[in-house]
Scaffold this motif. Structure first.
Motif, PDB file in Angstrom:
ATOM      1  N   ILE A  33      39.875  33.024  48.078  1.00 60.29           N
ATOM      2  CA  ILE A  33      38.344  33.795  48.488  1.00 60.29           C
ATOM      3  C   ILE A  33      37.805  33.036  46.844  1.00 60.29           C
ATOM      4  CG2 ILE A  33      37.420  35.921  47.385  1.00 60.29           C
ATOM      5  CD1 ILE A  33      39.587  37.821  49.060  1.00 60.29           C
ATOM      6  N   ASP A  34      36.566  32.713  47.218  1.00 54.25           N
ATOM      7  CA  ASP A  34      35.303  31.904  46.054  1.00 54.25           C
ATOM      8  C   ASP A  34      34.759  33.907  44.829  1.00 54.25           C
ATOM      9  OD1 ASP A  34      33.474  30.671  43.988  1.00 54.25           O
ATOM     10  OD2 ASP A  34      32.760  29.679  46.065  1.00 54.25           O
ATOM     11  N   PRO A  35      35.711  33.628  43.621  1.00 54.45           N
ATOM     12  CA  PRO A  35      35.404  34.607  43.034  1.00 54.45           C
ATOM     13  C   PRO A  35      33.676  34.211  42.864  1.00 54.45           C
ATOM     14  CG  PRO A  35      36.762  32.597  41.973  1.00 54.45           C
ATOM     15  CD  PRO A  35      36.261  32.454  42.917  1.00 54.45           C
ATOM     16  N   ALA A  36      32.952  33.897  42.781  1.00 54.42           N
ATOM     17  CA  ALA A  36      31.967  33.615  42.425  1.00 54.42           C
ATOM     18  C   ALA A  36      31.359  34.182  44.139  1.00 54.42           C
ATOM     19  CB  ALA A  36      31.633  32.232  42.641  1.00 54.42           C
ATOM     20  N   LEU A  37      30.868  34.231  44.617  1.00 57.76           N
ATOM     21  CA  LEU A  37      30.787  35.164  45.714  1.00 57.76           C
ATOM     22  C   LEU A  37      31.219  36.848  45.592  1.00 57.76           C
ATOM     23  CD1 LEU A  37      30.405  31.958  47.708  1.00 57.76           C
ATOM     24  CD2 LEU A  37      28.557  33.079  46.740  1.00 57.76           C
ATOM     25  N   CYS A  38      32.792  36.602  46.136  1.00 54.40           N
ATOM     26  CA  CYS A  38      32.791  38.147  46.179  1.00 54.40           C
ATOM     27  C   CYS A  38      32.263  39.069  45.524  1.00 54.40           C
ATOM     28  CB  CYS A  38      35.241  38.106  46.115  1.00 54.40           C
ATOM     29  SG  CYS A  38      35.835  39.221  46.178  1.00 54.40           S
ATOM     30  N   THR A  39      32.280  40.358  46.241  1.00 57.18           N
ATOM     31  CA  THR A  39      31.258  41.161  45.245  1.00 57.18           C
ATOM     32  C   THR A  39      32.427  42.345  45.485  1.00 57.18           C
ATOM     33  OG1 THR A  39      30.282  42.116  46.599  1.00 57.18           O
ATOM     34  CG2 THR A  39      29.064  40.214  45.138  1.00 57.18           C
ATOM     35  N   GLU A  40      33.699  42.423  45.868  1.00 57.83           N
ATOM     36  CA  GLU A  40      34.595  43.488  46.138  1.00 57.83           C
ATOM     37  C   GLU A  40      33.591  44.380  48.153  1.00 57.83           C
ATOM     38  OE1 GLU A  40      36.692  45.565  44.000  1.00 57.83           O
ATOM     39  OE2 GLU A  40      36.718  44.313  42.727  1.00 57.83           O
ATOM     40  N   CYS A  41      32.813  44.196  48.269  1.00 60.94           N
ATOM     41  CA  CYS A  41      31.945  44.486  48.999  1.00 60.94           C
ATOM     42  C   CYS A  41      31.193  45.094  48.709  1.00 60.94           C
ATOM     43  CB  CYS A  41      32.208  45.122  50.174  1.00 60.94           C
ATOM     44  SG  CYS A  41      32.863  43.832  51.602  1.00 60.94           S
ATOM     45  N   VAL A  42      30.265  45.365  47.112  1.00 58.69           N
ATOM     46  CA  VAL A  42      29.861  46.048  46.811  1.00 58.69           C
ATOM     47  C   VAL A  42      27.999  45.460  46.995  1.00 58.69           C
ATOM     48  CG1 VAL A  42      28.608  46.579  44.560  1.00 58.69           C
ATOM     49  CG2 VAL A  42      30.741  46.574  44.897  1.00 58.69           C
ATOM     50  N   GLY A  43      27.466  47.172  47.130  1.00 58.44           N
ATOM     51  CA  GLY A  43      26.067  46.552  47.944  1.00 58.44           C
ATOM     52  C   GLY A  43      25.939  46.317  49.132  1.00 58.44           C
ATOM     53  N   HIS A  44      26.911  46.659  50.667  1.00 57.11           N
ATOM     54  CA  HIS A  44      27.212  45.767  51.362  1.00 57.11           C
ATOM     55  C   HIS A  44      27.976  46.955  52.586  1.00 57.11           C
ATOM     56  CE1 HIS A  44      26.029  42.052  51.792  1.00 57.11           C
ATOM     57  NE2 HIS A  44      26.782  41.806  50.813  1.00 57.11           N
ATOM     58  N   PHE A  45      29.065  47.346  51.595  1.00 57.96           N
ATOM     59  CA  PHE A  45      30.321  48.505  52.351  1.00 57.96           C
ATOM     60  C   PHE A  45      30.387  49.514  50.957  1.00 57.96           C
ATOM     61  CE2 PHE A  45      29.683  44.794  55.135  1.00 57.96           C
ATOM     62  CZ  PHE A  45      29.815  45.151  55.959  1.00 57.96           C
ATOM     63  N   GLU A  46      31.294  50.590  51.631  1.00 55.92           N
ATOM     64  CA  GLU A  46      31.773  51.391  50.386  1.00 55.92           C
ATOM     65  C   GLU A  46      33.351  50.476  50.502  1.00 55.92           C
ATOM     66  OE1 GLU A  46      31.336  53.532  48.172  1.00 55.92           O
ATOM     67  OE2 GLU A  46      29.122  53.260  49.164  1.00 55.92           O
ATOM     68  N   THR A  47      34.275  50.128  50.575  1.00 53.29           N
ATOM     69  CA  THR A  47      35.497  49.825  50.692  1.00 53.29           C
ATOM     70  C   THR A  47      34.756  48.166  51.110  1.00 53.29           C
ATOM     71  OG1 THR A  47      35.585  50.024  52.987  1.00 53.29           O
ATOM     72  CG2 THR A  47      36.694  51.490  51.068  1.00 53.29           C
ATOM     73  N   SER A  48      36.113  47.459  50.409  1.00 51.63           N
ATOM     74  CA  SER A  48      36.396  45.823  50.567  1.00 51.63           C
ATOM     75  C   SER A  48      36.841  45.822  52.387  1.00 51.63           C
ATOM     76  CB  SER A  48      37.374  45.051  49.960  1.00 51.63           C
ATOM     77  OG  SER A  48      36.843  45.427  48.655  1.00 51.63           O
ATOM     78  N   GLN A  49      35.773  44.477  53.257  1.00 53.61           N
ATOM     79  CA  GLN A  49      35.957  44.848  54.868  1.00 53.61           C
ATOM     80  C   GLN A  49      36.893  43.960  54.598  1.00 53.61           C
ATOM     81  OE1 GLN A  49      34.313  46.753  56.806  1.00 53.61           O
ATOM     82  NE2 GLN A  49      33.790  47.924  54.945  1.00 53.61           N
ATOM     83  N   CYS A  50      37.505  43.449  54.564  1.00 49.19           N
ATOM     84  CA  CYS A  50      38.474  42.107  54.149  1.00 49.19           C
ATOM     85  C   CYS A  50      39.939  42.993  54.089  1.00 49.19           C
ATOM     86  CB  CYS A  50      38.502  40.311  53.585  1.00 49.19           C
ATOM     87  SG  CYS A  50      38.687  41.191  51.269  1.00 49.19           S
ATOM     88  N   VAL A  51      39.727  43.559  52.793  1.00 51.83           N
ATOM     89  CA  VAL A  51      41.157  44.703  52.865  1.00 51.83           C
ATOM     90  C   VAL A  51      41.239  45.509  53.423  1.00 51.83           C
ATOM     91  CG1 VAL A  51      42.498  46.365  51.103  1.00 51.83           C
ATOM     92  CG2 VAL A  51      40.973  43.991  50.061  1.00 51.83           C
ATOM     93  N   GLU A  52      40.354  45.953  54.714  1.00 49.49           N
ATOM     94  CA  GLU A  52      40.424  47.109  55.138  1.00 49.49           C
ATOM     95  C   GLU A  52      41.026  46.601  56.193  1.00 49.49           C
ATOM     96  OE1 GLU A  52      39.627  49.876  55.110  1.00 49.49           O
ATOM     97  OE2 GLU A  52      39.143  50.386  52.994  1.00 49.49           O
TER      98      GLU A  52
END
Length: 89
Positions: A33-52
């Motif tokens: 995971i590129d930390p410069a691009l990872c937002t933990e899905c903030v702005g897109h979803f309520e939870t991190s989709q990869c974790v789900e």
């Protein structure tokens, strides 16, 4: 914080297409995971989709990249604006 993928990754390929920011890619041995691009899905979803979708629970928070929810949201805005060809100040 950004997320990270541990060496418990089984390369099942389910996380990569779930990332709305294209932060996940295949590394030399496992997905990364590129930390410069990872937002933990903030702005897109309520939870991190990869974790789900991860079947082996190998995607924890990355302690080397601590960020507040506000910082993650600001990163989300920068990423989405860049995809749209706009700049933010």
């Amino acid at each position: 914080m950004a997320l990270m993928i541990t060496d418990a990754c089984i390369n099942c390929d389910v996380c990569e297409p779930e990332c709305p920011n294209d932060a996940i890619s295949m590394g030399p041995l496992i997905y990364v995971i590129d930390p410069a691009l990872c937002t933990e899905c903030v702005g897109h979803f309520e939870t991190s989709q990869c974790v789900e979708v991860c079947p082996v629970a190998c995607i924890p928070l990355d302690p080397a990249h601590e960020e507040t929810r506000d910082e993650l949201h600001a990163k989300y805005l920068r990423i989405t604006d860049a995809k749209r060809g706009r700049t933010t100040s």
